[in-house]
Design a protein around this motif. Structure first.
Motif, short mmCIF file in Angstrom:
data_model
loop_
_atom_site.label_atom_id
_atom_site.label_comp_id
_atom_site.label_asym_id
_atom_site.label_seq_id
_atom_site.Cartn_x
_atom_site.Cartn_y
_atom_site.Cartn_z
N UNK A 1 0.82 -1.21 0.00
CA UNK A 1 0.00 0.00 0.00
C UNK A 1 0.85 1.26 0.00
N UNK A 2 1.89 1.31 0.81
CA UNK A 2 2.72 2.50 0.93
C UNK A 2 3.97 2.41 0.07
N UNK A 3 4.68 1.28 0.15
CA UNK A 3 5.98 1.18 -0.50
C UNK A 3 5.94 1.13 -2.00
N UNK A 4 5.11 0.23 -2.57
CA UNK A 4 5.09 0.09 -4.03
C UNK A 4 4.52 1.34 -4.69
N UNK A 5 3.46 1.89 -4.11
CA UNK A 5 2.91 3.14 -4.67
C UNK A 5 3.96 4.24 -4.68
N UNK A 6 4.75 4.31 -3.59
CA UNK A 6 5.81 5.32 -3.53
C UNK A 6 6.89 5.07 -4.57
N UNK A 7 7.27 3.81 -4.77
CA UNK A 7 8.29 3.50 -5.77
C UNK A 7 7.81 3.83 -7.18
N UNK A 8 6.54 3.56 -7.47
CA UNK A 8 6.00 3.91 -8.79
C UNK A 8 5.99 5.43 -8.95
N UNK A 9 5.61 6.16 -7.89
CA UNK A 9 5.59 7.62 -7.96
C UNK A 9 6.98 8.20 -8.19
N UNK A 10 8.02 7.51 -7.71
CA UNK A 10 9.39 8.02 -7.85
C UNK A 10 10.08 7.49 -9.10
N UNK A 11 9.82 6.23 -9.49
CA UNK A 11 10.59 5.60 -10.56
C UNK A 11 9.73 5.08 -11.71
N UNK A 12 8.43 5.28 -11.67
CA UNK A 12 7.58 4.92 -12.78
C UNK A 12 7.59 3.44 -13.10
N UNK A 13 7.93 3.10 -14.33
CA UNK A 13 7.90 1.72 -14.81
C UNK A 13 8.67 0.78 -13.89
N UNK A 14 9.86 1.17 -13.49
CA UNK A 14 10.69 0.29 -12.66
C UNK A 14 10.04 0.01 -11.32
N UNK A 15 9.26 0.95 -10.80
CA UNK A 15 8.55 0.71 -9.54
C UNK A 15 7.51 -0.37 -9.67
N UNK A 16 6.91 -0.51 -10.87
CA UNK A 16 5.89 -1.55 -11.07
C UNK A 16 6.45 -2.96 -11.03
N UNK A 17 7.76 -3.10 -11.22
CA UNK A 17 8.36 -4.43 -11.25
C UNK A 17 8.19 -5.15 -9.92
N UNK A 18 8.09 -4.41 -8.83
CA UNK A 18 7.84 -5.05 -7.54
C UNK A 18 6.52 -5.80 -7.54
N UNK A 19 5.45 -5.13 -7.96
CA UNK A 19 4.13 -5.77 -7.86
C UNK A 19 3.99 -6.91 -8.86
N UNK A 20 4.71 -6.85 -9.99
CA UNK A 20 4.69 -7.97 -10.94
C UNK A 20 5.27 -9.21 -10.27
#
Length: 534
Positions: free
Chosen positions: A64-83
């Motif tokens: 809820x907090x971490x992945x959303x923050x990573x996407x907000x900061x790094x875009x595409x690369x942040x989505x790799x966590x949730x994949x």
């Protein structure tokens, strides 16, 4: 934040705490005090209930907090966590869920030790399970600290410290008095709240951009400061070979780690049959998949509405992106709508943290009592007395595990919670998963192979983390003033996971004892048919 934010959020915190304390008190009066009741909730939950509970356990502060923050900061690369988080459930569904339910009783060690000499295997798997749970707990505690820091503004480090201590005290109470049944119902309530909150925010983000996804993504790219690179691979994990190898390591850890998480695997013991365990996993995949789709929208929404710079200014790791997004979507600072929405999201995030730490504490205390203590105590008492002793030890262990997690969380308070969870997944995939898969599918697997597999993944994973930039040698490390980092990767999975499998194979082929064919045949029949399962 304004006084209105603080007051309303604290009121909602209090309401959730009151509800969960009432659930725990109600369950503690109804429970029979048996080990099966404490560890597995009496195995009375339906697949739907357990699916919501699994989703609640899995959708942590990292999601809820971490992945959303990573996407907000790094875009595409942040989505790799949730994949990675989502794909991992295919492994759990097809290879683990049903077989674990049939072979085990309360913990992961029950499965691995089913056809081995129990004492060395239980000690090894129990130690690894406690380590994974503590690392995961640290991530949740860091999320709690970030949340209260945003809520209380200039209240300082002392307020964050007391929040972490308060969360630890609550989780000990839930586990000690409510056991698995109370923890499961808390997870179900939390999952409903989290899915509802994420759906409401996702709807508001989509409405803000009139349903135009292209406009959302383009605006996010413009306000990120990185332009089109924000929507392409490589912003965080591109560049030199070290960054790319770190991404491979992270991907391996996320995909393989779920199958070795003790608090997730213990959920399959709370249903009456293996078929129910499989259906629980299907429900969990649907709920978790829907939530992660909404997380993508929230991450890019935070970048588009707030800008990546504002997210980073609030919290360098991005952990406060969603609460800040809620504040803006509700009307901004000082507005009634913004105050209400911010407080609701902060309360949901707090509920998320509180519920997950309860599940993790239960899993780790069960490993201490059922695996470590049970292996070391003299075998003088009868079965019933031994089970009662285990439950008492589990309650004491909950306090000890909570204390360790609190101390480590205060050290790691500046790290992203999704990143911290990635480390826990790496240890789980290195130490627990090889032993589990070998025990389920390799006929020749021996006690030495099991012990070597666990320690052969656990020790390298922890050593490499200690010698990595996560601990020293970088501005956001645990010890920024020191530099003893010799391992260049932030996640050790690419090295430690193959080592876990290799050491399991090597220990088996070098073992002086042969595998017990009769016990393997018995375990195989039980795993596939459920005959004799608890």
């Amino acid at each position: 934040m304004t006084g209105d934010h603080q007051t309303l959020a604290l009121v909602l915190f209090s309401v959730f705490i009151a509800v969960t304390l009432a659930i725990t008190t109600w369950v503690s009066r109804r429970r029979r005090g048996s080990a099966e009741e404490f560890y597995a909730g009496g195995r009375l939950f339906s697949p739907l209930e357990n699916g919501f509970a699994i989703a609640g356990d899995y959708m942590s502060a990292a999601s809820f907090l971490g992945i959303s923050g990573l996407i907000a900061l790094f875009g595409y690369d942040g989505m790799l966590y949730l994949v990675g988080f989502l794909v991992a459930w295919l492994l759990v569904l097809f290879l683990v869920a049903e077989l674990v339910r049939n072979c085990g009783r309360f913990t992961l060690a029950d499965v691995v030790a089913a056809r081995m000499r129990e004492r060395p295997v239980r000690l090894a798997v129990g130690a690894a399970s406690v380590t994974v749970s503590v690392l995961y707990l640290v991530a949740q505690m860091v999320g709690a600290g970030s949340l209260v820091s945003l809520l209380l503004g200039d209240a300082g480090a002392q307020a964050r410290t007391w929040m972490v201590i308060g969360v630890g005290a609550l989780m000990v109470f839930y586990v000690a008095f409510g056991g698995m049944r109370a923890t499961t119902w808390i997870q179900i309530v939390k999952a409903v709240l989290l899915l509802g909150g994420a759906l409401a925010l996702t709807t508001l983000v989509v409405l803000r951009f009139h349903g135009d996804v292209n406009a959302l993504l383009n605006t996010a790219a413009e306000r990120s400061g990185h332009g089109k690179d924000f929507l392409a691979p490589g912003l965080k994990y591109g560049g030199d070979w070290t960054a790319r190898l770190d991404f491979i390591s992270l991907g391996l850890a996320l995909v393989l780690g779920t199958g070795g998480l003790p608090h997730i695997l213990s959920r399959f013991y709370t249903v009456p049959t293996a078929r129910a365990a499989r259906r629980s996993a299907v429900w969990a995949i649907g709920l978790i998949g829907g939530f992660y789709l909404m997380t993508v929208v929230l991450g890019f929404g935070a970048a588009a509405v707030l800008g990546s710079g504002a997210v980073r200014a609030s919290n360098a790791a991005g952990n406060t992106a969603v609460p800040l997004l809620a504040l803006d979507l509700g009307g901004g600072a000082g507005s009634t709508g913004g105050t209400v929405l911010f407080a609701v999201v902060a309360a949901v995030a707090f509920a998320t943290i509180l519920a997950v730490v309860a599940g993790l504490t239960l899993a780790s205390s069960a490993s201490v009592a059922h695996d470590l203590h049970a292996s070391l105590r003299p075998r003088r008492t009868g079965e019933q007395g031994a089970r009662r002793s285990e439950v008492a030890v589990a309650r004491v262990a909950a306090v000890a595990v909570g204390a360790v997690a609190i101390g480590l969380a205060l050290l790691a308070r500046n790290l992203n919670v999704a990143f911290l969870v990635g480390l826990a997944f790496a240890v789980a995939a290195s130490a627990n998963l090889p032993a589990l898969l070998y025990a389920l599918f390799w006929r020749r697997f021996t006690t030495r192979g099991a012990v070597w597999s666990v320690y052969g993944g656990l020790i390298p994973a922890l050593t490499l983390v200690a010698l990595s930039p996560v601990v020293s040698g970088s501005p956001d490390a645990l010890f920024p003033g020191r530099d003893f980092a010799v391992f260049p990767l932030a996640n050790p999975g690419v090295v430690s996971i193959p080592l876990g499998f290799l050491m399991g194979w090597l220990g088996t082929v070098l073992s002086p004892e042969a595998a017990d064919k009769a016990r393997h045949a018995e375990t195989e029949v039980r795993a596939l048919t459920g005959a004799g399962a608890a």
